[in-house]
Motif scaffolding. Structure first.
Motif, short mmCIF file in Angstrom:
data_model
loop_
_atom_site.label_atom_id
_atom_site.label_comp_id
_atom_site.label_asym_id
_atom_site.label_seq_id
_atom_site.Cartn_x
_atom_site.Cartn_y
_atom_site.Cartn_z
N ALA A 55 -9.75 -3.59 -8.85
CA ALA A 55 -10.55 -4.67 -8.29
C ALA A 55 -9.73 -5.89 -7.89
N GLN A 56 -8.48 -5.69 -7.51
CA GLN A 56 -7.64 -6.79 -7.03
C GLN A 56 -7.73 -6.85 -5.51
N TRP A 57 -8.88 -7.33 -5.04
CA TRP A 57 -9.15 -7.28 -3.60
C TRP A 57 -8.17 -8.14 -2.81
N THR A 58 -7.86 -9.34 -3.30
CA THR A 58 -6.93 -10.22 -2.57
C THR A 58 -5.55 -9.61 -2.51
N ALA A 59 -5.14 -8.96 -3.60
CA ALA A 59 -3.83 -8.31 -3.60
C ALA A 59 -3.77 -7.18 -2.58
N VAL A 60 -4.89 -6.49 -2.39
CA VAL A 60 -4.94 -5.43 -1.38
C VAL A 60 -4.70 -6.02 0.00
N LEU A 61 -5.30 -7.17 0.26
CA LEU A 61 -5.13 -7.80 1.57
C LEU A 61 -3.70 -8.28 1.78
N ARG A 62 -3.05 -8.74 0.69
CA ARG A 62 -1.64 -9.13 0.85
C ARG A 62 -0.77 -7.92 1.11
N ALA A 63 -1.12 -6.79 0.49
CA ALA A 63 -0.32 -5.58 0.69
C ALA A 63 -0.55 -4.96 2.06
N VAL A 64 -1.75 -5.16 2.63
CA VAL A 64 -2.07 -4.63 3.97
C VAL A 64 -2.57 -5.81 4.79
N PRO A 65 -1.65 -6.64 5.30
CA PRO A 65 -2.08 -7.87 5.97
C PRO A 65 -2.73 -7.64 7.33
N HIS A 66 -2.51 -6.47 7.94
CA HIS A 66 -3.03 -6.22 9.28
C HIS A 66 -3.63 -4.81 9.32
N THR A 83 -14.86 -5.97 2.42
CA THR A 83 -16.29 -5.79 2.12
C THR A 83 -16.61 -6.31 0.72
N GLN A 84 -15.75 -5.98 -0.24
CA GLN A 84 -15.99 -6.44 -1.61
C GLN A 84 -15.94 -7.96 -1.72
N LEU A 85 -15.14 -8.58 -0.88
CA LEU A 85 -15.05 -10.04 -0.89
C LEU A 85 -16.16 -10.70 -0.08
N GLY A 86 -17.03 -9.88 0.52
CA GLY A 86 -18.14 -10.42 1.29
C GLY A 86 -17.77 -10.83 2.70
#
Length: 579
Positions: A55-66, A83-86
């Motif tokens: 559930a580390q949604w922000t970390a996922v976005l940092r790992a896949v920035p695009h 989606t999980q972050l709304g």
């Protein structure tokens, strides 16, 4: 010495070799630089998956920035994290980008459907799932998701269509709320329930057809309740028509619904809980007295087969001054006295096919003939006769996703009158009816189109002619042609053959627990013929207008309308009640 004719020295050869080597190394570097190795991509996906699972949604976005240029799995994880972050708009964009890059990957369409579902955009969600099933017709997740959406919208038939593709739902129990108050042998034959069996769409439609033939349950609602073992409990909410003992006021209102037309409807349903119904109609209007009575019940506790006995008695005054051709100056009329005794059987083969057959004896007498040409007297012959009439009904198209149906039917009648010049005759009729509910739920903007044709062969009495016009006893409505004049029948075109089309749209204007009001336009068009040339219409007929329908207590409807004959310009106001 250098060979004769050589144009390169040693230094030039070395320079050329160096240039070629540099170009080779440059091209090799370009070929290998953009894409990581398979092991590197797999490692990145596993890392992102661990971040997502924790559930580390922000970390996922940092790992896949695009979303652009990434493997499909990484784009999906980025969209899911958004989606999980709304952040639904960003997730939608990532999925659209991913599907553009990987147009055969149905997961992007399924997740787009999931976002639409969260937004309660069910039409968009079903569209994306249908696109996914076109790419992969065997995708179980898409079938299950699509069925669930249709079920939530109240479209059980469409839900069963897609659940059945993945062997769902399997039933472990069946209950009625409230109690059906019907012979258990009849109920068992309708649903054929067995624990663990798959509930098929075809079986559901068969049950619907058999329940409709009983004419006991005006409103039926099915509820599926999921169980822990993956099966379902089916709860059928089917309140039967109330008996006079249970609801005196409601039944009294229904029986008296025809009072404005000097008529009543004595009706008794489910006598002795055997699905035995006795329905009657009594009208004391001096111009058109009428008595109808019918008793119907299942044959040997079989809801798919129903027998009926009926009687139709009439004493009517007809004014046919405007109907006879050529037009008459003096009034023309007749008094009709008729009685019909009949019996019939209806059989529901399955939801696609139904058939019926009826046999009847009839007697009619024509009195006080006035203004009728002598050559037309065969139509007014006092006679008795026997007739056999059979019909079939066929479901031609059922599209539950679009809520569209097309049904067809045909009837044939053969009979003989025992008084000359009447004799043997036959009659054929055909019909097709299309119904469409454009909204995903409810009846708003319901659209209906009917096409009917009929033809008679042989000499028949006047009361067996077809009529195109509005008359409460006539099923062939041309709503701009009033079938009555001064309360007497005979004002609308008559004939031995006809073609008729009726189309209408109904918009729900008001609805509560007691009343439902529908408003909408209609158009009726057709023609009627007669080989004797005493009746018929000289030209094609077209009527249009608006109609209001008020449903009361879910048991009967009051119809009020305005129709205009586009050919003559005549205006008509009409009203009736129906079950």
């Amino acid at each position: 010495m250098d060979p004769a004719g050589s144009s390169f020295g040693c230094g030039q050869i070395r320079a050329l070799i160096g240039v070629l080597l540099f170009i080779f190394l440059l091209q090799t570097g370009r070929a290998q630089a953009p894409a990581p190795s398979a092991s590197t991509s797999t490692s990145a996906t596993q890392t992102v998956k661990k971040l997502y699972d924790s559930a580390q949604w922000t970390a996922v976005l940092r790992a896949v920035p695009h979303a652009t240029g990434e493997p499909a799995d990484l784009i999906l994880y980025r969209a899911l994290a958004l989606t999980q972050l709304g952040r639904l708009d960003a997730a939608d964009h990532a999925l659209q980008t991913g599907f553009a890059a990987y147009p055969r990957d149905v997961r992007f369409l399924e997740e787009l459907a999931g976002i639409a579902y969260r937004r309660k955009h069910y039409r968009m969600a079903t569209r994306e799932l249908h696109r996914a099933l076109k790419l992969d017709p065997h995708d179980r997740y898409a079938d299950d998701f699509l069925a669930s959406i249709y079920f939530l919208q109240g479209n059980l038939e469409a839900a069963l269509k897609y659940w059945n593709r993945i062997d769902k739902p399997r039933l472990n129990d069946l209950n009625y709320e409230p109690s059906a108050r019907l012979d258990p042998m009849i109920l068992d034959r309708i649903f054929l329930f067995s624990p663990g069996n798959l509930w098929l769409r075809s079986r559901y439609l068969d049950s619907q057809a058999e329940l409709a033939s009983l004419d006991l349950f005006p409103n039926i609602f099915y509820d599926l309740q999921a169980q822990q073992d993956g099966t379902f409990q089916l709860v059928i909410h089917a309140a039967p028509r109330s008996t006079w003992r249970e609801a005196k006021i409601q039944n009294l209102i229904s029986a008296l619904r025809g009072l404005p037309y000097q008529s009543v409807y004595p009706e008794f349903y489910n006598l002795d809980r055997k699905a035995l119904n006795w329905r009657s109609f009594v009208r004391w209007d001096a111009q058109k007295r009428m008595l109808l009575s019918e008793v119907a019940a299942p044959l040997e506790h079989n809801p798919g087969k129903r027998v009926r006995l009926y009687f139709d008695g009439r004493n009517e005054n007809w004014n046919i001054t405007r109907t006879l051709r050529p037009s008459l100056v003096a009034p023309a009329g007749v008094n009709l006295q008729r009685g019909i005794f009949g019996a019939g059987v209806q059989s529901i083969v399955n939801w696609r096919w139904q058939w019926n057959v009826n046999a009847e004896y009839s007697y009619r007498d024509f009195r006080t003939l006035a203004g009728i040409p002598a050559a037309a007297f065969p139509f007014f012959t006092r006679a008795s006769g026997l007739a056999v009439r059979s019909g079939i009904h066929r479901s031609l198209i059922r599209d539950p996703e679009r809520r569209f149906t097309l049904d067809g039917g045909a009837t044939g009648e053969f009979g003989k009158f025992f008084t000359r010049p009447l004799g043997k005759y036959s009659r054929v009729e055909g019909s097709a009816e299309a119904n469409w509910f454009p909204q995903a739920t409810g009846e708003d903007y319901s659209t209906t189109t009917r096409l009917r044709v009929g033809r008679t062969f042989g000499q028949i009495p006047f009361d067996d002619l077809f009529m195109l016009g509005f008359d409460r006893d006539n099923p062939l409505w041309m709503r701009g042609h009033n079938g009555l004049v001064n309360g007497k029948k005979g004002n609308a075109p008559l004939g031995t053959s006809f073609i008729l089309s009726n189309s209408e749209v109904d918009k729900i204007a008001y609805q509560d627990g007691i009343f439902l009001l529908k408003l909408g336009p209609f158009i009726d068009t057709g023609d009627i013929y007669d080989t004797s040339e005493f009746f018929g219409s000289p030209k094609w007929l077209t009527d249009t207008g608006v109609q209001a329908t008020v449903r009361v207590l879910g048991s009967f409807e009051v119809v009020l309308g305005y129709g205009k004959d586009l050919r003559s310009g005549a205006n008509t106001f009409y009203s009736t009640v129906s079950r």
